[in-house]
Design a protein around this motif. Structure first.
Motif, PDB file in Angstrom:
ATOM      1  N   ALA A  38      29.492  33.136  18.604  1.00  0.00           N
ATOM      2  CA  ALA A  38      28.159  33.453  19.094  1.00  0.00           C
ATOM      3  C   ALA A  38      27.112  32.521  18.472  1.00  0.00           C
ATOM      4  O   ALA A  38      26.213  32.023  19.165  1.00  0.00           O
ATOM      5  CB  ALA A  38      27.816  34.902  18.779  1.00  0.00           C
ATOM      6  N   LYS A  39      27.236  32.246  17.168  1.00  0.00           N
ATOM      7  CA  LYS A  39      26.256  31.398  16.491  1.00  0.00           C
ATOM      8  C   LYS A  39      26.391  29.942  16.938  1.00  0.00           C
ATOM      9  O   LYS A  39      25.388  29.269  17.202  1.00  0.00           O
ATOM     10  CB  LYS A  39      26.424  31.497  14.974  1.00  0.00           C
ATOM     11  N   PHE A  40      27.624  29.450  17.025  1.00  0.00           N
ATOM     12  CA  PHE A  40      27.866  28.074  17.461  1.00  0.00           C
ATOM     13  C   PHE A  40      27.378  27.887  18.895  1.00  0.00           C
ATOM     14  O   PHE A  40      26.751  26.873  19.220  1.00  0.00           O
ATOM     15  CB  PHE A  40      29.355  27.759  17.350  1.00  0.00           C
ATOM     16  N   SER A  41      27.667  28.851  19.747  1.00  0.00           N
ATOM     17  CA  SER A  41      27.269  28.764  21.158  1.00  0.00           C
ATOM     18  C   SER A  41      25.751  28.772  21.298  1.00  0.00           C
ATOM     19  O   SER A  41      25.182  27.956  22.038  1.00  0.00           O
ATOM     20  CB  SER A  41      27.872  29.916  21.950  1.00  0.00           C
ATOM     21  N   ALA A  42      25.082  29.679  20.584  1.00  0.00           N
ATOM     22  CA  ALA A  42      23.627  29.769  20.664  1.00  0.00           C
ATOM     23  C   ALA A  42      22.973  28.477  20.180  1.00  0.00           C
ATOM     24  O   ALA A  42      22.013  27.979  20.783  1.00  0.00           O
ATOM     25  CB  ALA A  42      23.126  30.958  19.849  1.00  0.00           C
ATOM     26  N   ALA A  43      23.497  27.915  19.092  1.00  0.00           N
ATOM     27  CA  ALA A  43      22.938  26.674  18.559  1.00  0.00           C
ATOM     28  C   ALA A  43      23.136  25.521  19.540  1.00  0.00           C
ATOM     29  O   ALA A  43      22.216  24.727  19.777  1.00  0.00           O
ATOM     30  CB  ALA A  43      23.589  26.351  17.222  1.00  0.00           C
TER      31      ALA A  43
ATOM     32  N   GLN B  38      29.877  19.105  36.715  1.00  0.00           N
ATOM     33  CA  GLN B  38      30.691  20.292  36.956  1.00  0.00           C
ATOM     34  C   GLN B  38      29.901  21.598  36.830  1.00  0.00           C
ATOM     35  O   GLN B  38      30.093  22.512  37.629  1.00  0.00           O
ATOM     36  CB  GLN B  38      31.852  20.315  35.954  1.00  0.00           C
ATOM     37  N   TYR B  39      29.008  21.664  35.859  1.00  0.00           N
ATOM     38  CA  TYR B  39      28.316  22.928  35.556  1.00  0.00           C
ATOM     39  C   TYR B  39      26.846  22.923  35.940  1.00  0.00           C
ATOM     40  O   TYR B  39      26.150  23.912  35.706  1.00  0.00           O
ATOM     41  CB  TYR B  39      28.458  23.247  34.060  1.00  0.00           C
ATOM     42  N   LYS B  40      26.378  21.800  36.532  1.00  0.00           N
ATOM     43  CA  LYS B  40      24.967  21.658  36.908  1.00  0.00           C
ATOM     44  C   LYS B  40      24.089  21.915  35.678  1.00  0.00           C
ATOM     45  O   LYS B  40      24.343  21.357  34.642  1.00  0.00           O
ATOM     46  CB  LYS B  40      24.642  22.590  38.075  1.00  0.00           C
ATOM     47  N   ASN B  41      23.055  22.758  35.805  1.00  0.00           N
ATOM     48  CA  ASN B  41      22.169  22.984  34.668  1.00  0.00           C
ATOM     49  C   ASN B  41      22.590  24.179  33.812  1.00  0.00           C
ATOM     50  O   ASN B  41      21.839  24.622  32.941  1.00  0.00           O
ATOM     51  CB  ASN B  41      20.733  23.198  35.157  1.00  0.00           C
ATOM     52  N   LEU B  42      23.805  24.677  34.018  1.00  0.00           N
ATOM     53  CA  LEU B  42      24.281  25.864  33.293  1.00  0.00           C
ATOM     54  C   LEU B  42      25.011  25.433  32.026  1.00  0.00           C
ATOM     55  O   LEU B  42      26.232  25.526  31.914  1.00  0.00           O
ATOM     56  CB  LEU B  42      25.184  26.701  34.196  1.00  0.00           C
ATOM     57  N   ARG B  43      24.245  24.972  31.052  1.00  0.00           N
ATOM     58  CA  ARG B  43      24.846  24.504  29.803  1.00  0.00           C
ATOM     59  C   ARG B  43      25.635  25.617  29.126  1.00  0.00           C
ATOM     60  O   ARG B  43      26.688  25.363  28.528  1.00  0.00           O
ATOM     61  CB  ARG B  43      23.764  23.983  28.850  1.00  0.00           C
ATOM     62  N   ALA B  44      25.170  26.840  29.209  1.00  0.00           N
ATOM     63  CA  ALA B  44      25.853  27.962  28.557  1.00  0.00           C
ATOM     64  C   ALA B  44      27.272  28.135  29.097  1.00  0.00           C
ATOM     65  O   ALA B  44      28.196  28.477  28.335  1.00  0.00           O
ATOM     66  CB  ALA B  44      25.054  29.250  28.737  1.00  0.00           C
ATOM     67  N   ASP B  45      27.470  27.906  30.388  1.00  0.00           N
ATOM     68  CA  ASP B  45      28.807  28.023  30.965  1.00  0.00           C
ATOM     69  C   ASP B  45      29.730  26.928  30.436  1.00  0.00           C
ATOM     70  O   ASP B  45      30.926  27.152  30.194  1.00  0.00           O
ATOM     71  CB  ASP B  45      28.735  27.937  32.496  1.00  0.00           C
ATOM     72  N   TYR B  46      29.186  25.741  30.271  1.00  0.00           N
ATOM     73  CA  TYR B  46      29.957  24.622  29.711  1.00  0.00           C
ATOM     74  C   TYR B  46      30.356  24.921  28.270  1.00  0.00           C
ATOM     75  O   TYR B  46      31.507  24.690  27.869  1.00  0.00           O
ATOM     76  CB  TYR B  46      29.104  23.356  29.797  1.00  0.00           C
TER      77      TYR B  46
END
Length: 293
Positions: free
Chosen positions: A200-205, A259-267
């Motif tokens: 969660a911390k790595f992803s949020a950062a 592949q993910y367009k502007n959805l960085r969180a999905d990447y």
């Protein structure tokens, strides 16, 4: 041969069209992008080109004319970290071969992204770094400290790009992902409480990096701990935060937009399916040994 040439031309045209479209789409963050230290967050090719022009613009004074001074130690540090990672001497930089096929990380990261990223963008950093090194050599021969220090932004950007991408490719593998085991798992649990809390911390950062940059898990040799950190553009983690890189995630838009367009969180979420924890464990063990722990 003719067919290969046509394919290469089509690929180059596709890349140019993609980069143009990304530049247009990035207009929604135009104020933020203007504040970016080097270039449009959605157009790495332009950043590489601009840095090449910057290197070419630096004029080296003739020997005996240049003023003395102190050379920024970060210049030597960048080359030292590259040598430690790749075994390359200064100026002898080459594109490291991938240890898996470009399509091996699908469906999480597409083959086209991997091929463009590796052969176009990473190669661009290497080409520029070699140009930087040649100009640095000229400045050293003339004892032109001002020119040496003027090269630092380009050396950090291109040397960091070479170093960061090299680590990134090894941090991923086919049929990987999941939760880590071994020493790195123990370190993560000790520092973050659990793997899920680390994730969660790595992803949020990583999602929260402004503009272009990287998310990292690094090792602190002083405290014998691991930590999450981020870097802008291609700034090397060790120079920026004093952390030895263990796991890096490229969040420049070129790394995922196709592949993910502007959805960085999905990447970022997909990245956890390809993490090569064996490589991260090896890096962690080596870092601890080097620190005397």
């Amino acid at each position: 041969m003719e067919g290969n040439s046509k394919m290469a031309d089509l690929k180059d045209a596709y890349i140019a069209a993609l980069e143009k479209k990304l530049a247009e789409l990035s207009g929604i963050e135009v104020d933020q992008i203007k504040k970016n230290q080097l270039a449009n967050a959605a157009d790495e090719a332009r950043a590489i080109s601009e840095m090449a022009e910057y290197v070419a613009s630096i004029q080296v004074e003739q020997a005996g004319v240049a003023q003395a001074g102190v050379v920024n130690p970060q210049i030597a540090a960048v080359y030292s970290h590259i040598t430690a990672e790749l075994g390359e001497e200064r100026g002898a930089h080459v594109l490291p071969p991938m240890k898996y096929d470009y399509a091996a990380l699908e469906p999480h990261i597409s083959a086209m992204i991997m091929e463009i990223h590796h052969t176009k963008h990473h190669q661009g950093y290497i080409t520029n770094l070699k140009a930087c090194t040649e100009k640095l050599k000229q400045a050293e021969e003339a004892n032109d400290v001002a020119a040496m220090n003027a090269l630092l932004p380009a050396i950090k950007f291109n040397g960091g790009g070479h170093l960061n991408h090299t680590i990134f490719w090894t941090n991923m593998a086919p049929n990987a992902g999941g939760e880590p085991s071994g020493p790195i798992a123990d370190a993560i649990n000790k520092e973050f409480g659990s793997f899920q809390d680390f994730k969660a911390k790595f992803s949020a950062a990583s999602v929260g990096v402004k503009g272009s940059g990287w998310g990292w898990l690094g090792y602190c040799p002083k405290n014998d701990t691991v930590a999450v950190a981020t870097c802008q553009n291609q700034d090397p983690l060790q120079i920026t935060h004093g952390l030895i890189p263990l796991l890096g995630l490229d969040v420049w838009e070129h790394a995922y937009y196709l592949q993910y367009k502007n959805l960085r969180a999905d990447y970022v979420k997909a990245f956890f399916n390809v993490i090569n924890w064996a490589n991260v464990n090896e890096r962690y063990d080596n870092a601890r040994k080097s620190a005397g722990h």
